[in-house]
Design a protein around this motif. Structure first.
Motif, PDB file in Angstrom:
ATOM      1  N   PHE A 129       0.805  -1.221   0.000  1.00  0.00           N
ATOM      2  CA  PHE A 129       0.000   0.000   0.000  1.00  0.00           C
ATOM      3  C   PHE A 129       0.844   1.279   0.000  1.00  0.00           C
ATOM      4  N   LEU A 130       1.955   1.265   0.727  1.00  0.00           N
ATOM      5  CA  LEU A 130       2.754   2.486   0.887  1.00  0.00           C
ATOM      6  C   LEU A 130       4.067   2.463   0.121  1.00  0.00           C
ATOM      7  N   GLY A 131       4.459   1.313  -0.379  1.00  0.00           N
ATOM      8  CA  GLY A 131       5.741   1.224  -1.057  1.00  0.00           C
ATOM      9  C   GLY A 131       6.862   0.830  -0.102  1.00  0.00           C
ATOM     10  N   ARG A 132       7.954   0.401  -0.676  1.00  0.00           N
ATOM     11  CA  ARG A 132       9.056  -0.131   0.114  1.00  0.00           C
ATOM     12  C   ARG A 132       9.675   0.912   1.026  1.00  0.00           C
ATOM     13  N   GLU A 133       9.869   2.127   0.557  1.00  0.00           N
ATOM     14  CA  GLU A 133      10.574   3.156   1.318  1.00  0.00           C
ATOM     15  C   GLU A 133       9.787   3.592   2.552  1.00  0.00           C
ATOM     16  N   ARG A 134       8.508   3.874   2.386  1.00  0.00           N
ATOM     17  CA  ARG A 134       7.703   4.300   3.524  1.00  0.00           C
ATOM     18  C   ARG A 134       7.457   3.157   4.501  1.00  0.00           C
ATOM     19  N   ALA A 135       7.302   1.956   3.981  1.00  0.00           N
ATOM     20  CA  ALA A 135       6.985   0.820   4.840  1.00  0.00           C
ATOM     21  C   ALA A 135       8.087   0.551   5.851  1.00  0.00           C
ATOM     22  N   TRP A 136       9.352   0.594   5.418  1.00  0.00           N
ATOM     23  CA  TRP A 136      10.417   0.267   6.370  1.00  0.00           C
ATOM     24  C   TRP A 136      10.594   1.367   7.409  1.00  0.00           C
ATOM     25  N   ARG A 137      10.321   2.617   7.044  1.00  0.00           N
ATOM     26  CA  ARG A 137      10.425   3.694   8.030  1.00  0.00           C
ATOM     27  C   ARG A 137       9.365   3.545   9.126  1.00  0.00           C
ATOM     28  N   ILE A 138       8.143   3.207   8.730  1.00  0.00           N
ATOM     29  CA  ILE A 138       7.091   2.980   9.717  1.00  0.00           C
ATOM     30  C   ILE A 138       7.420   1.760  10.572  1.00  0.00           C
ATOM     31  N   ALA A 139       7.967   0.725   9.938  1.00  0.00           N
ATOM     32  CA  ALA A 139       8.339  -0.486  10.683  1.00  0.00           C
ATOM     33  C   ALA A 139       9.409  -0.183  11.726  1.00  0.00           C
ATOM     34  N   LEU A 140      10.395   0.620  11.363  1.00  0.00           N
ATOM     35  CA  LEU A 140      11.435   0.990  12.315  1.00  0.00           C
ATOM     36  C   LEU A 140      10.852   1.797  13.468  1.00  0.00           C
ATOM     37  N   SER A 141       9.959   2.720  13.178  1.00  0.00           N
ATOM     38  CA  SER A 141       9.344   3.528  14.235  1.00  0.00           C
ATOM     39  C   SER A 141       8.555   2.656  15.198  1.00  0.00           C
ATOM     40  N   LEU A 142       7.771   1.718  14.664  1.00  0.00           N
ATOM     41  CA  LEU A 142       6.990   0.836  15.532  1.00  0.00           C
ATOM     42  C   LEU A 142       7.899  -0.061  16.362  1.00  0.00           C
ATOM     43  N   SER A 143       8.973  -0.547  15.755  1.00  0.00           N
ATOM     44  CA  SER A 143       9.900  -1.416  16.484  1.00  0.00           C
ATOM     45  C   SER A 143      10.503  -0.689  17.678  1.00  0.00           C
ATOM     46  N   LEU A 144      10.886   0.551  17.487  1.00  0.00           N
ATOM     47  CA  LEU A 144      11.458   1.326  18.584  1.00  0.00           C
ATOM     48  C   LEU A 144      10.417   1.573  19.682  1.00  0.00           C
ATOM     49  N   MET A 145       9.180   1.837  19.277  1.00  0.00           N
ATOM     50  CA  MET A 145       8.126   2.079  20.262  1.00  0.00           C
ATOM     51  C   MET A 145       7.852   0.814  21.076  1.00  0.00           C
ATOM     52  N   VAL A 146       7.750  -0.332  20.390  1.00  0.00           N
ATOM     53  CA  VAL A 146       7.502  -1.595  21.096  1.00  0.00           C
ATOM     54  C   VAL A 146       8.668  -1.938  22.006  1.00  0.00           C
ATOM     55  N   HIS A 147       9.881  -1.696  21.537  1.00  0.00           N
ATOM     56  CA  HIS A 147      11.066  -1.987  22.341  1.00  0.00           C
ATOM     57  C   HIS A 147      11.069  -1.190  23.636  1.00  0.00           C
ATOM     58  N   CYS A 200      24.525   1.131  14.091  1.00  0.00           N
ATOM     59  CA  CYS A 200      25.584   0.117  14.034  1.00  0.00           C
ATOM     60  C   CYS A 200      25.105  -1.181  13.390  1.00  0.00           C
ATOM     61  N   ARG A 201      23.855  -1.527  13.581  1.00  0.00           N
ATOM     62  CA  ARG A 201      23.325  -2.771  13.024  1.00  0.00           C
ATOM     63  C   ARG A 201      22.755  -2.603  11.623  1.00  0.00           C
ATOM     64  N   GLY A 202      22.838  -1.405  11.074  1.00  0.00           N
ATOM     65  CA  GLY A 202      22.365  -1.178   9.719  1.00  0.00           C
ATOM     66  C   GLY A 202      20.868  -1.244   9.564  1.00  0.00           C
ATOM     67  N   LEU A 203      20.132  -0.916  10.621  1.00  0.00           N
ATOM     68  CA  LEU A 203      18.673  -0.969  10.563  1.00  0.00           C
ATOM     69  C   LEU A 203      18.056   0.303   9.996  1.00  0.00           C
ATOM     70  N   ASP A 204      18.872   1.242   9.601  1.00  0.00           N
ATOM     71  CA  ASP A 204      18.372   2.508   9.064  1.00  0.00           C
ATOM     72  C   ASP A 204      18.371   2.505   7.542  1.00  0.00           C
ATOM     73  N   ARG A 205      18.134   1.351   6.946  1.00  0.00           N
ATOM     74  CA  ARG A 205      18.046   1.243   5.486  1.00  0.00           C
ATOM     75  C   ARG A 205      17.012   0.181   5.131  1.00  0.00           C
ATOM     76  N   ALA A 206      16.468   0.277   3.933  1.00  0.00           N
ATOM     77  CA  ALA A 206      15.363  -0.590   3.526  1.00  0.00           C
ATOM     78  C   ALA A 206      15.760  -2.059   3.465  1.00  0.00           C
ATOM     79  N   GLU A 207      17.029  -2.346   3.112  1.00  0.00           N
ATOM     80  CA  GLU A 207      17.456  -3.742   2.945  1.00  0.00           C
ATOM     81  C   GLU A 207      17.337  -4.541   4.242  1.00  0.00           C
ATOM     82  N   ALA A 208      17.426  -3.867   5.385  1.00  0.00           N
ATOM     83  CA  ALA A 208      17.360  -4.566   6.674  1.00  0.00           C
ATOM     84  C   ALA A 208      15.947  -4.988   7.038  1.00  0.00           C
ATOM     85  N   TRP A 209      14.952  -4.524   6.291  1.00  0.00           N
ATOM     86  CA  TRP A 209      13.553  -4.799   6.636  1.00  0.00           C
ATOM     87  C   TRP A 209      12.857  -5.623   5.571  1.00  0.00           C
ATOM     88  N   GLU A 210      13.620  -6.477   4.892  1.00  0.00           N
ATOM     89  CA  GLU A 210      13.046  -7.402   3.933  1.00  0.00           C
ATOM     90  C   GLU A 210      12.489  -8.613   4.693  1.00  0.00           C
TER      91      GLU A 210
END
Length: 236
Positions: A129-147, A200-210
């Protein structure tokens, strides 16, 4: 005794996220008895999942203390407005039951699924629905909130323990000034550490959220249980 916590943790994160999104809003719509049954089940599940976690039992107690504090505040305000005692008690009890169930649902989700796994599930769901670029940014935000949900609870528990040991004679109002300030300072430091960890873990890029999920037989069993439990909450 079966390994309940291990079985729940092994379920597909997409299933657990979907169950939370389905049951969470429903807790405010179903009968209070159904919500109470859900709260009891989630409390028991939360106790299983908290075993072996740093400060796991204290997390559950902290959530219950939070709920009962705000329920008491609501009851006092209702009493000030002149609400009859029977209605005041009924409203407070219903609010307590629904809040306990909702918060335990979130805690069980956080304790049974890593923040990264939840992020991958969100990226998988949003990508069409949102495309690859937007999807991983939202996923990272949610992961940090849940953490940060268990991190906040464990930090609060640790600070309260330190205050109890170092300032045993401190009164209620002094503790209420000290504890929030210390918690905010600690969380500020953890936020910076978390930012460095993401970089450090490279989670700030789309490839890490495949996503690389594999649906198993236990996930079908979990799906059936969630559907039956939801149907029971709404129709029984």
């Amino acid at each position: 005794m079966p390994d309940v916590a291990g079985w729940v943790r092994s379920l597909d994160p997409r299933l657990k996220l979907a169950a939370a999104l389905l049951i969470g809003p429903g807790l405010w719509k179903v009968d209070v008895l159904a919500a109470a049954g859900c709260a009891v089940f989630l409390l028991a599940l939360g106790r299983f999942l908290a075993v072996g976690q740093p400060g796991g039992g204290k997390m559950v107690r902290s959530l219950l203390s939070f709920v009962f504090f705000w329920v008491a505040v609501k009851a006092v305000l209702d009493g000030v407005t002149g609400m009859p005692v029977e209605y005041m008690a009924s409203d407070a009890a219903q609010l307590a039951v629904r809040l306990v169930a909702l918060l335990m649902l979130g805690l069980c989700l956080a304790l049974s699924t890593s923040a990264r796994a939840l992020g991958l599930a969100v990226a998988w769901a949003l990508r069409p629905f949102l495309g690859r670029e937007r999807a991983w940014r939202i996923a990272l935000s949610l992961s940090l909130m849940v953490h940060f949900l268990p991190v906040c609870l464990s930090t609060l528990s640790g600070v309260r323990g330190v205050v109890a040991r170092r300032c045993p004679k401190a009164g209620f109002f002094r503790r209420m000034r000290m504890i929030p300030q210390a918690v905010i300072r600690n969380l500020g430091q953890k936020t910076w550490n978390q930012t460095l960890a993401v970089a450090c873990r490279g989670l700030d890029r789309a490839e890490a959220w495949e996503p690389d999920f594999a649906w198993a037989a236990r996930d079908w069993a979990g799906t059936g249980f969630v559907l039956l439990a939801t149907a029971a909450m709404f129709f029984l």
